[in-house]
Design a protein around this motif. Structure first.
Motif, PDB file in Angstrom:
ATOM      1  N   LEU A 173       4.385  -0.571  -2.104  1.00  0.00           N
ATOM      2  CA  LEU A 173       3.786  -1.652  -1.294  1.00  0.00           C
ATOM      3  C   LEU A 173       2.527  -2.116  -2.222  1.00  0.00           C
ATOM      4  O   LEU A 173       2.662  -3.513  -2.277  1.00  0.00           O
ATOM      5  CB  LEU A 173       2.991  -0.772   0.032  1.00  0.00           C
ATOM      6  CG  LEU A 173       1.984  -1.435   0.634  1.00  0.00           C
ATOM      7  CD1 LEU A 173       2.723  -3.020   1.154  1.00  0.00           C
ATOM      8  CD2 LEU A 173       1.324  -0.810   1.687  1.00  0.00           C
ATOM      9  N   ALA A 174       2.145  -1.248  -2.820  1.00  0.00           N
ATOM     10  CA  ALA A 174       0.982  -2.129  -3.884  1.00  0.00           C
ATOM     11  C   ALA A 174       1.542  -2.988  -4.790  1.00  0.00           C
ATOM     12  O   ALA A 174       0.964  -4.051  -4.944  1.00  0.00           O
ATOM     13  CB  ALA A 174      -0.036  -0.960  -4.351  1.00  0.00           C
ATOM     14  N   ALA A 175       2.567  -2.515  -5.516  1.00  0.00           N
ATOM     15  CA  ALA A 175       3.415  -3.427  -6.357  1.00  0.00           C
ATOM     16  C   ALA A 175       3.790  -4.835  -5.928  1.00  0.00           C
ATOM     17  O   ALA A 175       3.834  -5.683  -6.558  1.00  0.00           O
ATOM     18  CB  ALA A 175       4.240  -2.562  -7.184  1.00  0.00           C
ATOM     19  N   ILE A 176       4.305  -4.804  -4.590  1.00  0.00           N
ATOM     20  CA  ILE A 176       5.059  -5.945  -4.045  1.00  0.00           C
ATOM     21  C   ILE A 176       3.932  -6.947  -3.747  1.00  0.00           C
ATOM     22  O   ILE A 176       4.251  -8.088  -3.859  1.00  0.00           O
ATOM     23  CB  ILE A 176       5.844  -5.487  -2.916  1.00  0.00           C
ATOM     24  CG1 ILE A 176       6.904  -6.713  -2.688  1.00  0.00           C
ATOM     25  CG2 ILE A 176       4.826  -5.195  -1.743  1.00  0.00           C
ATOM     26  CD1 ILE A 176       7.864  -6.987  -3.685  1.00  0.00           C
ATOM     27  N   ALA A 177       2.776  -6.484  -3.450  1.00  0.00           N
ATOM     28  CA  ALA A 177       1.764  -7.360  -2.889  1.00  0.00           C
ATOM     29  C   ALA A 177       0.880  -8.168  -4.225  1.00  0.00           C
ATOM     30  O   ALA A 177       0.342  -9.210  -3.878  1.00  0.00           O
ATOM     31  CB  ALA A 177       0.557  -6.577  -1.994  1.00  0.00           C
TER      32      ALA A 177
END
Length: 714
Positions: A173-177
């Motif tokens: 989630l953090a990486a896609i944001a």
């Protein structure tokens, strides 16, 4: 009379009506339609790309028509990107259609650039001399931003939730944001979620213990301390983070320098210093909740020259968080099921391996995947022992339950003293029935009704099993396998080797065709039973089975528990990827001083002789206390053989953990225990055996049957 037209009048052609041009008001109304939208501007430039400011025939100047025209579009005409495009169009005297241009107004940030779609058509007089150019500017910034957001959400669908691991899902989630939505993202998950649990449904009103599960940033943190992934803290009330969890409503904070933000940041000096240092100015806080369960919080930050978050950004953040929350809840449920499966495994596996005269044992079991691996050491009549290793080829609670059923069935069949092949055939049939029932249950759960043709057993839970029987009297093993790896044998006087034996189909699959392998095992040899999970561990430079065989060199001379630890270290240098099982057994042998064997004729006097022989041998062994019971019971059993059998009767006495007496005859019919009436003259023999012996039973062979009983030592 009508006058007759003259020839000249008759031949004069009738003139068509001349078209009347649009009046200025109608033209203005039309231009209002064309350029009335704020995202569209229509302009006329001269040959030097100077805007024609005056109206034509009373018509307002293009670009000024329509109250909704965006004045900033006119300013975009001065952008170098647009002017360069228009110069080429004039020079080459060609039209351009919907050319994308990225323009940056003066003093704009990197994120404040506008995307324009430029269309232009050169203008000429009647002699085709250039007059200028007509330009249409369409602001596609919002459309492109919406498209980027859709692409971001599309990537999230494929990237988030690739595994059932909470840490990995949070990091995804953090990486896609970042950097698609934010300059930094942090994902905090409630600590109870990592254990498969969750708080009661609804908002969290009390201070919550969270664990940092994901963090990505493109901002140089300049050495500031942050909450590292894996760290635990209590999310205290009075801050936007706790407020978002308290009402499950996202928070958008566009100015972290205002008084409201300064109030709560003053109570968190470390975070305030970090925000000031890296110029964090805007954040979006989104609760992570799925199926009515709160799981954690996702925080997205923007810093430096980035634009503050707006409502569209907050909407995208919510959608990303919703996708991640569902995956996190799936991971939580999987963790819960795996925990329950491990608890079930612990209860279903043997808590204590029984000690037997035949073998010394040591075992190791690593329930990494909470699957259905199991092992057993089962004492059998005649001082024999059964060594069992098995695997249910699934994981979770269903696999643990299937393992418990198989283990119980093996114990039941072993108590019947079945031949190894027959035992495995019955186990196969039992598993096949369970597989069909499982597939039928799944079909009914789907609400499709019961259709026998639709029952698919491919996804059910097949299993493997290795069943080895060791006899310390003749010092040999009998082994049969259902899709399970053969054992590794280390003779007391030789090198270890993998037993060459036929491997039958998995339990519940195919036809139950199993073949028995018999091989000698000298006393002091070591048998190693294992599963595939042991030899498939990670971080190994050589084949797992080869490593196991190599590590077993010199096994007969090592203490068994020390050997077990050495094998686990050698075969699994970096741990197991699946449930890993190892069962070691060092064999013992029964010598002549532990055995006695006689053959008795088919004669009524054999019962008396049997009493004398048994009493004499028990006296030699120093077991005089067993003589009365042994004489009574052996007399009853031999008398039954004389009455119903033909031919020689075998009598064997074994001294091991207990004293075992075996009577063998040629009749396969099983004796039945019954309660005799007071007036009956017979029928009490087996009743006496059941009362005075600690265990008794019957086993069958090609010759006939053997009735045995055990008398415990004091």
């Amino acid at each position: 009379m009508e006058p007759t037209p003259t020839p000249a009048e008759h031949e004069r052609p009738t003139q068509a009506p001349q078209p009347r041009g649009l009046d200025p008001e109608m033209t203005a109304a039309l231009l209002d339609i064309l350029v009335g939208e704020s995202s569209i501007g229509l302009y006329v430039l001269d040959a030097d790309l100077r805007r024609i400011p005056d109206g034509m025939d009373g018509v307002p100047a293009p670009g000024e028509a329509g109250a909704g025209a965006d004045p900033s579009l006119a300013a975009a005409l001065a952008a170098p990107e647009v002017r360069s495009l228009l110069r080429r169009a004039l020079k080459e005297d060609r039209s351009v259609h919907q050319v994308r241009c990225m323009v940056h107004p003066p003093h704009a940030t990197a994120r404040e650039g506008r995307v324009l779609s430029v269309s232009a058509r050169p203008l000429h007089d009647r002699d085709r001399r250039p007059l200028g150019i007509a330009v249409t500017l369409t602001d596609t910034t919002a459309a492109e931003r919406a498209q980027r957001n859709l692409e971001l959400l599309g990537r999230a669908d494929t990237m988030i939730g690739s595994s059932l691991d909470v840490f990995r899902t949070a990091q995804e989630l953090a990486a896609i944001a970042v950097p698609g939505l934010a300059d930094g993202a942090a994902v905090d998950v409630l600590d109870v979620v990592f254990h498969g649990n969750a708080p009661p449904p609804g908002p969290l009103l009390e201070p919550a213990t969270v664990r940092r599960a994901g963090f990505v940033t493109v901002v140089d943190l300049k050495g500031h301390a942050i909450y590292e992934v894996g760290s635990v803290r209590v999310m205290q009330p009075g801050k936007p983070y706790a407020h978002a969890l308290a009402d499950l409503t996202p928070r958008v904070v566009n100015d972290l320098s205002d008084d409201d933000a300064a109030a709560w940041l003053s109570r968190d000096p470390g975070r305030a210093a970090l925000f000031r240092s890296v110029h964090v100015h805007s954040m979006v806080l989104v609760p992570l909740a799925a199926r009515g369960v709160v799981l954690g919080l996702a925080a997205f930050y923007r810093a430096g020259d980035s634009e503050p978050f707006d409502d569209m950004d907050a909407d995208v953040a919510q959608k990303l968080a919703a996708r991640a929350a569902l995956s996190l809840d799936n991971a939580r449920l999987y963790t819960r099921e795996r925990t329950l499966a491990r608890i079930a495994q612990r209860q279903l596996l043997p808590g204590r391996v029984p000690t037997t005269w035949a073998v010394e044992t040591a075992h190791a079991y690593l329930p990494v995947a909470a699957g259905g691996s199991w092992f057993d050491v089962i004492p059998l009549p005649g001082a024999r022992v059964a060594l069992v290793a098995g695997d249910v080829w699934r994981s979770g609670l269903r696999a643990a339950t299937a393992m418990g059923q198989l283990r119980t069935a093996v114990h039941a069949f072993a108590a019947m003293d079945l031949e190894p092949v027959e035992l495995l055939v019955r186990l196969h049939e039992l598993t096949a029935t369970a597989v069909v029932e499982e597939a039928t249950s799944d079909l009914l759960a789907q609400g499709d009704g019961l259709n026998h043709d639709a029952v698919d057993t491919d996804d059910a839970s097949p299993a493997s099993c290795l069943y080895v029987v060791y006899d310390p009297v003749n010092r040999e093993c009998q082994a049969v396998s259902a899709a399970h790896p053969p054992p590794v044998v280390t003779p007391s006087d030789g090198a270890p080797y993998t037993l060459d034996m036929p491997v039958g189909p998995a339990l519940g699959r195919g036809t139950a065709e199993y073949r028995l392998t018999t091989f000698p095992v000298p006393a002091g040899s070591v048998l190693a039973l294992f599963n595939q999970g042991l030899v498939r561990g990670r971080g190994r430079a050589e084949d797992g089975l080869a490593a196991l065989v190599r590590a077993l060199a010199g096994a007969p001379r090592r203490p068994l528990k020390a050997l077990r630890d050495r094998l686990m270290t050698s075969v699994l240098p970096e741990g197991a990827e699946d449930d890993a099982l190892l069962l070691l057994a060092r064999t013992r042998g029964l010598g002549p001083h532990h055995l006695a064997y006689w053959e008795l004729p088919d004669d009524p006097r054999s019962a008396g002789r049997a009493r004398r022989l048994v009493a004499g041998r028990l006296t030699e062994w120093g077991e005089d206390a067993l003589i009365p019971s042994a004489e009574l019971l052996v007399s009853e059993v031999v008398t039954n053989s004389v009455r119903y059998a033909e031919g020689t009767i075998g009598l064997r006495l074994i001294r091991a953990d207990s004293t075992i007496c075996e009577v063998t005859d040629s009749v396969s019919a099983a004796p039945h225990l019954r309660l005799a009436d007071d007036t009956d003259e017979g029928g009490r023999g087996l009743y006496l055996v059941s009362r005075f012996a600690s265990r008794w039973g019957t086993r069958y062979s090609a010759r006939g049957k053997t009735v045995w009983f055990e008398l415990p030592h004091d």
